[in-house]
Scaffold this active site. Structure first.
Site, short mmCIF file in Angstrom:
data_model
loop_
_atom_site.label_atom_id
_atom_site.label_comp_id
_atom_site.label_asym_id
_atom_site.label_seq_id
_atom_site.Cartn_x
_atom_site.Cartn_y
_atom_site.Cartn_z
N ALA A 12 -11.41 -44.28 -24.12
CA ALA A 12 -10.54 -43.11 -24.28
C ALA A 12 -11.41 -41.87 -24.45
O ALA A 12 -10.95 -40.85 -24.93
CB ALA A 12 -9.62 -43.30 -25.47
N ALA A 13 -12.69 -41.98 -24.08
CA ALA A 13 -13.64 -40.88 -24.28
C ALA A 13 -13.77 -40.03 -23.02
O ALA A 13 -13.17 -38.97 -22.91
CB ALA A 13 -15.00 -41.44 -24.70
N ASP A 39 -7.79 -44.68 -20.94
CA ASP A 39 -7.06 -43.44 -21.08
C ASP A 39 -7.69 -42.37 -20.18
O ASP A 39 -7.15 -41.30 -20.00
CB ASP A 39 -7.09 -42.98 -22.54
CG ASP A 39 -6.32 -41.71 -22.79
OD1 ASP A 39 -5.20 -41.58 -22.26
OD2 ASP A 39 -6.83 -40.83 -23.50
N GLU A 44 -10.52 -38.79 -11.45
CA GLU A 44 -9.17 -38.42 -11.83
C GLU A 44 -8.58 -37.48 -10.80
O GLU A 44 -9.24 -36.53 -10.40
CB GLU A 44 -9.17 -37.81 -13.22
CG GLU A 44 -9.70 -38.80 -14.25
CD GLU A 44 -9.07 -38.67 -15.62
OE1 GLU A 44 -8.00 -38.04 -15.74
OE2 GLU A 44 -9.64 -39.22 -16.55
N HIS A 63 -4.09 -40.27 -20.06
CA HIS A 63 -4.93 -39.33 -20.81
C HIS A 63 -4.12 -38.55 -21.84
O HIS A 63 -4.28 -37.36 -22.05
CB HIS A 63 -5.65 -38.39 -19.86
CG HIS A 63 -6.85 -37.72 -20.49
ND1 HIS A 63 -7.82 -38.43 -21.15
CD2 HIS A 63 -7.24 -36.44 -20.55
CE1 HIS A 63 -8.74 -37.60 -21.60
NE2 HIS A 63 -8.41 -36.38 -21.24
#
Length: 102
Positions: A12-13, A39, A44, A63
């Protein structure tokens, strides 16, 4: 490859922490990883046709994991407080370009 066999990887970083979705999919298929939680993604938006997205051991979020009602209230409060500090000629608590206050 250095993780314990059967580990669960959660990212999730930053998407760049993961080399590629292929690496994760291969690790799931081989049993190196038992599950993956994402996430963020290496690219992207991710290509949702990638095989990892059809694997039940992969859980993904858009995200937004940190975007709860409480988190947003704290963010808005912090933003408002810092704006008041700037208007009153003081340095805000959360400033990324401190040189403007030198």
């Amino acid at each position: 490859a250095m993780m314990k066999k059967g580990a669960i990887l959660i990212n999730a970083a930053r998407g760049g922490v993961i080399e590629s979705l292929d690496v994760l999919a291969d690790a799931l298929e081989s049993g190196r990883l038992s599950a993956v939680g994402l996430d963020v993604f290496p690219e992207e938006p991710p290509d949702v046709s990638h095989r990892i997205f059809s694997d039940a051991r992969c859980l993904c979020a858009p995200h937004l994991i940190g975007v709860s009602t409480l988190a947003m209230q704290r963010i808005y409060r912090s933003m408002a407080t810092d704006m008041v500090e700037v208007v009153q000629g003081r340095r805000p608590e959360y400033c990324v370009n401190l040189e403007v206050f030198a």
